[in-house]
Design an enzyme around this catalytic site. Structure first.
Site, mmCIF file in Angstrom:
data_model
loop_
_atom_site.group_PDB
_atom_site.id
_atom_site.type_symbol
_atom_site.label_atom_id
_atom_site.label_comp_id
_atom_site.label_asym_id
_atom_site.label_seq_id
_atom_site.Cartn_x
_atom_site.Cartn_y
_atom_site.Cartn_z
ATOM 1 N N LYS A 245 0.843 -1.195 0.000
ATOM 2 C CA LYS A 245 0.000 0.000 0.000
ATOM 3 C C LYS A 245 0.882 1.250 0.000
ATOM 4 O O LYS A 245 1.982 1.238 0.567
ATOM 5 C CB LYS A 245 -0.861 0.038 1.271
ATOM 6 N N ARG A 319 -10.274 -11.361 2.238
ATOM 7 C CA ARG A 319 -11.210 -12.349 1.712
ATOM 8 C C ARG A 319 -10.605 -13.747 1.709
ATOM 9 O O ARG A 319 -11.335 -14.746 1.750
ATOM 10 C CB ARG A 319 -11.669 -11.950 0.315
#
Length: 466
Positions: A245, A319
């Site tokens: 990120k 996820r």
């Protein structure tokens, strides 16, 4: 717990009589209420220019200089919209003392709850002056139940606000053990080689960190009761992995365990209420870090369910760990399975920080959730599990890719990915929460926030206490 406001408490008639009255005023009742003040009090209001508009507050002195009454402006009873948490503003306006509601706001229970939650301060690293504010539970309001909700929300806020250097997978396990122990729940943890074998996606997300990943699993209640299972994403810090990120996106990633914090908060509420359910809580706890053994883009792994997953983006790690946890939960065919995750920035783009989207194929459940969310001032909004978008998760080398192609509908494609791992649960709902309040609002201080839990708690009470 770090709530600076004493929990809502019950008191006898004598204590209530001594408490300072809070009057909720609007244009329709302002004249009749101010007539109940003495001449000095009315003169003070006139001199101060107080107007009964929403959010305005007046601290009315007595002749001896002490506080005689509090006037707080709320919306008109027939207003099109009402902020039922607006009284939470009082948490930072009231001086120390004991208070009572002298008349009814729009919703006395939520007003009391908002005041209590508005008094939250995170004091682990920076001490603040202790407040001594107490609020007598309004008539008809269960003080014990409100205190349990306050404790649950405070727990979630504390966990989200704690920086990652002091809260990794091991510390999250400790927090879960404390909740389980308080209610006599049975807890077990899968880690090490057992985790790698039984829950490979949880293992691969956490293997790049020296802080070992694990699956926390606890159960409570009678096996004969309806099975309710909560699954919470417990990424204690998310660098994004090798798809790292940017610094601006990494700044608040201590909150990436917000799903786990929410699940633990809701579990506390359920168990404190002694709801007649068989509760199970699953928290996959990891740190998505970067090292020579971190998982890579284009790697392919086989999930617990046997579905092969190509890694399209290592920053879509939440996820992955949820997939294995949901697979385990699904195996025992729960009556209701709920997962919480700080999963996608796409959800924030769509609905902003205050309104978490949820996904379910159960229309009746969705309608009940929306009713509960409105009643509890715990906003939610349904987004569709739009099956045609499953094509965005296609890959030529595995059964499914963990990241949707094209950059569209990110929250929906994430939910569709999770849906692949849910087959046997009678009902399933996925919440894509933010778990953070960027700027303080009534009852919601800036920082970590517990979203969706109160609405779901209300729904569960309605459903299972019949």
């Amino acid at each position: 717990m770090t709530n600076a406001l004493h929990p809502i408490f019950a008191a006898d008639a004598k204590a209530a009589a001594k408490a300072i009255p809070i009057w909720f005023v609007h244009k329709s009742n302002a004249a009749s209420l101010t007539r109940q003040l003495d001449a000095a009090g009315r003169a003070f209001l006139d001199a101060s220019g107080f107007e009964p508009s929403p959010g305005r507050c007046a601290l009315v002195p007595a002749k001896d200089g002490k506080l005689a009454a509090v006037l707080f402006g709320i919306e008109q009873p027939d207003a099109r919209t009402k902020n039922l948490f607006l009284p939470g503003t009082l948490a930072n306006l009231l001086p120390d003392g004991a208070y009572r509601f002298a008349n009814a706001p729009h919703d006395a229970r939520l007003a009391a709850l908002a005041i209590a939650l508005g008094g939250y301060n995170f004091t682990r690293y920076r001490k603040t002056k202790a407040r001594a504010i107490k609020l007598i539970a309004p008539d008809g309001v269960d003080a014990k139940e409100l205190s349990a909700i306050i404790d649950g929300v405070t727990l979630a806020r504390d966990l989200v606000n704690t920086p990652a250097n002091d809260l990794g997978p091991a510390e999250l396990e400790t927090a879960a053990r404390k909740v389980a122990r308080a209610h006599g729940a049975k807890l077990r943890v899968t880690a090490g080689r057992a985790l790698e074998k039984q829950f490979p996606l949880i293992h691969i997300v956490g293997m790049g960190s020296p802080r070992a990943p694990r699956l926390i699993d606890f159960t409570w209640g009678k096996p004969s009761h309806p099975k309710v299972t909560l699954v919470g994403k417990g990424v204690c810090f998310d660098t994004g992995g090798l798809d790292i990120k940017p610094s601006s996106a990494m700044l608040n990633m201590k909150k990436d365990l917000g799903g786990a914090a929410t699940a633990l908060a809701l579990a506390h509420m359920i168990m404190a209420r002694k709801l007649p359910v068989r509760l199970r809580v699953l928290v996959p706890a990891v740190e998505n870090s970067i090292s020579g053994i971190s998982f890579r883009p284009r790697d392919v792994f086989t999930s617990r369910k046997g579905i092969t997953v190509e890694i399209g983006n290592t920053d879509a790690e939440g996820r992955l760990i949820l997939a294995d946890a949901l697979s385990l939960a699904d195996e025992e065919k729960p009556d209701l399975m709920i997962d919480f995750a700080t999963l996608t920035g796409a959800a924030r783009v769509a609905l902003g920080p205050d309104i978490p989207p949820f996904f379910t194929d159960d229309d009746r459940l969705a309608a009940s959730l929306m009713i509960a969310a409105t009643a509890e001032s715990d906003p939610l909004w349904r987004l569709p599990l739009w099956r045609p978008y499953e094509a965005m998760l296609d890959t030529k080398v595995a059964d499914i890719n963990n990241a949707g192609a094209g950059g569209f509908a990110g929250s929906i494609t994430a939910a569709l990915f999770l849906a692949k791992f849910v087959e046997q649960a009678k009902a399933w709902v996925h919440f894509d929460i933010f778990a953070w309040t960027p700027a303080s609002k009534p009852g919601r201080p800036e920082g970590g926030e517990c979203q969706a839990a109160r609405a779901i708690y209300a729904l569960l009470c309605e459903r299972y206490e019949q």
